[in-house]
Design a protein around this motif. Structure first.
Motif, PDB file in Angstrom:
ATOM      1  N   MET A   1      16.198  57.584  64.473  1.00 52.22           N
ATOM      2  CA  MET A   1      16.230  56.476  63.554  1.00 52.22           C
ATOM      3  C   MET A   1      14.920  55.698  63.619  1.00 52.22           C
ATOM      4  SD  MET A   1      20.161  55.182  64.034  1.00 52.22           S
ATOM      5  CE  MET A   1      19.924  54.898  65.762  1.00 52.22           C
ATOM      6  N   ARG A   2      14.413  55.545  64.823  1.00 52.38           N
ATOM      7  CA  ARG A   2      13.141  54.837  64.993  1.00 52.38           C
ATOM      8  C   ARG A   2      12.025  55.568  64.264  1.00 52.38           C
ATOM      9  NH1 ARG A   2       9.204  55.812  68.369  1.00 52.38           N
ATOM     10  NH2 ARG A   2      10.465  57.143  69.696  1.00 52.38           N
ATOM     11  N   LEU A   3      12.008  56.891  64.332  1.00 51.15           N
ATOM     12  CA  LEU A   3      10.962  57.666  63.670  1.00 51.15           C
ATOM     13  C   LEU A   3      11.018  57.485  62.153  1.00 51.15           C
ATOM     14  CD1 LEU A   3      11.142  60.976  65.728  1.00 51.15           C
ATOM     15  CD2 LEU A   3       9.371  59.215  65.843  1.00 51.15           C
ATOM     16  N   VAL A   4      12.209  57.390  61.608  1.00 51.51           N
ATOM     17  CA  VAL A   4      12.360  57.163  60.166  1.00 51.51           C
ATOM     18  C   VAL A   4      11.792  55.796  59.807  1.00 51.51           C
ATOM     19  CG1 VAL A   4      14.035  56.840  58.296  1.00 51.51           C
ATOM     20  CG2 VAL A   4      14.342  58.713  59.919  1.00 51.51           C
ATOM     21  N   GLN A   5      12.114  54.783  60.592  1.00 52.93           N
ATOM     22  CA  GLN A   5      11.604  53.438  60.330  1.00 52.93           C
ATOM     23  C   GLN A   5      10.080  53.407  60.436  1.00 52.93           C
ATOM     24  OE1 GLN A   5      13.769  51.223  63.261  1.00 52.93           O
ATOM     25  NE2 GLN A   5      15.484  50.821  61.891  1.00 52.93           N
ATOM     26  N   ARG A  22      11.896  64.509  56.331  1.00 52.84           N
ATOM     27  CA  ARG A  22      10.688  64.803  57.105  1.00 52.84           C
ATOM     28  C   ARG A  22      10.959  64.718  58.609  1.00 52.84           C
ATOM     29  NH1 ARG A  22       5.527  61.273  55.737  1.00 52.84           N
ATOM     30  NH2 ARG A  22       5.831  62.360  53.763  1.00 52.84           N
ATOM     31  N   MET A  23      11.557  63.632  59.048  1.00 55.09           N
ATOM     32  CA  MET A  23      11.790  63.442  60.479  1.00 55.09           C
ATOM     33  C   MET A  23      12.892  64.362  60.998  1.00 55.09           C
ATOM     34  SD  MET A  23       9.599  61.401  61.569  1.00 55.09           S
ATOM     35  CE  MET A  23       8.358  61.577  60.320  1.00 55.09           C
ATOM     36  N   VAL A  27      12.427  66.857  64.322  1.00 56.27           N
ATOM     37  CA  VAL A  27      13.175  66.716  65.574  1.00 56.27           C
ATOM     38  C   VAL A  27      14.397  67.618  65.655  1.00 56.27           C
ATOM     39  CG1 VAL A  27      12.357  64.371  65.998  1.00 56.27           C
ATOM     40  CG2 VAL A  27      14.491  64.717  64.756  1.00 56.27           C
ATOM     41  N   GLY A  28      14.641  68.409  64.608  1.00 62.37           N
ATOM     42  CA  GLY A  28      15.739  69.361  64.639  1.00 62.37           C
ATOM     43  C   GLY A  28      17.113  68.745  64.437  1.00 62.37           C
ATOM     44  N   VAL A  29      17.176  67.661  63.663  1.00 61.20           N
ATOM     45  CA  VAL A  29      18.451  67.013  63.354  1.00 61.20           C
ATOM     46  C   VAL A  29      18.724  67.206  61.869  1.00 61.20           C
ATOM     47  CG1 VAL A  29      19.668  64.800  63.262  1.00 61.20           C
ATOM     48  CG2 VAL A  29      18.143  65.294  65.168  1.00 61.20           C
ATOM     49  N   LEU A  34      21.186  62.453  60.209  1.00 63.42           N
ATOM     50  CA  LEU A  34      20.197  61.408  60.444  1.00 63.42           C
ATOM     51  C   LEU A  34      20.342  60.291  59.413  1.00 63.42           C
ATOM     52  CD1 LEU A  34      17.847  60.384  62.096  1.00 63.42           C
ATOM     53  CD2 LEU A  34      16.333  61.852  60.751  1.00 63.42           C
ATOM     54  N   ARG A  35      20.584  60.653  58.160  1.00 61.09           N
ATOM     55  CA  ARG A  35      20.771  59.662  57.101  1.00 61.09           C
ATOM     56  C   ARG A  35      21.949  58.745  57.430  1.00 61.09           C
ATOM     57  NH1 ARG A  35      21.108  63.029  53.463  1.00 61.09           N
ATOM     58  NH2 ARG A  35      18.938  63.080  52.864  1.00 61.09           N
ATOM     59  N   GLY A  36      23.026  59.319  57.938  1.00 57.64           N
ATOM     60  CA  GLY A  36      24.191  58.527  58.332  1.00 57.64           C
ATOM     61  C   GLY A  36      23.866  57.564  59.461  1.00 57.64           C
ATOM     62  N   TRP A  37      23.096  58.029  60.427  1.00 58.53           N
ATOM     63  CA  TRP A  37      22.699  57.166  61.546  1.00 58.53           C
ATOM     64  C   TRP A  37      21.832  56.005  61.055  1.00 58.53           C
ATOM     65  CZ3 TRP A  37      20.822  61.625  65.203  1.00 58.53           C
ATOM     66  CH2 TRP A  37      21.934  62.315  65.697  1.00 58.53           C
ATOM     67  N   VAL A  38      20.901  56.309  60.151  1.00 60.68           N
ATOM     68  CA  VAL A  38      20.022  55.270  59.612  1.00 60.68           C
ATOM     69  C   VAL A  38      20.850  54.253  58.829  1.00 60.68           C
ATOM     70  CG1 VAL A  38      18.155  54.817  57.950  1.00 60.68           C
ATOM     71  CG2 VAL A  38      17.957  56.709  59.576  1.00 60.68           C
TER      72      VAL A  38
END
Length: 56
Positions: A1-5, A22-23, A27-29, A34-38
């Motif tokens: 999530m930090r990488l997306v920010q 992209r992220m 990182v292989g997620v 990842l979208r849900g986590w963000v």
């Protein structure tokens, strides 16, 4: 999530969806995961409406 920010701070024209894809690849997620986590992090921070993690 930090990488997306961080990616969005570096490139303000980058959408959340583009940053997640992209992220996620880097990182292989899975991007959907990842979208849900963000999204949940934004809810928890009060940046968007929804049920917070604590309330759930």
């Amino acid at each position: 999530m930090r990488l997306v920010q961080e990616a969005r701070k570096e490139d303000p024209e980058l959408s959340v969806n583009q940053a997640v894809i992209r992220m996620g690849q880097r990182v292989g997620v899975n991007p959907d995961t990842l979208r849900g986590w963000v999204k949940q992090a934004q809810i928890d921070a009060g940046e968007r409406p929804g049920t917070t993690t604590d309330d759930a």
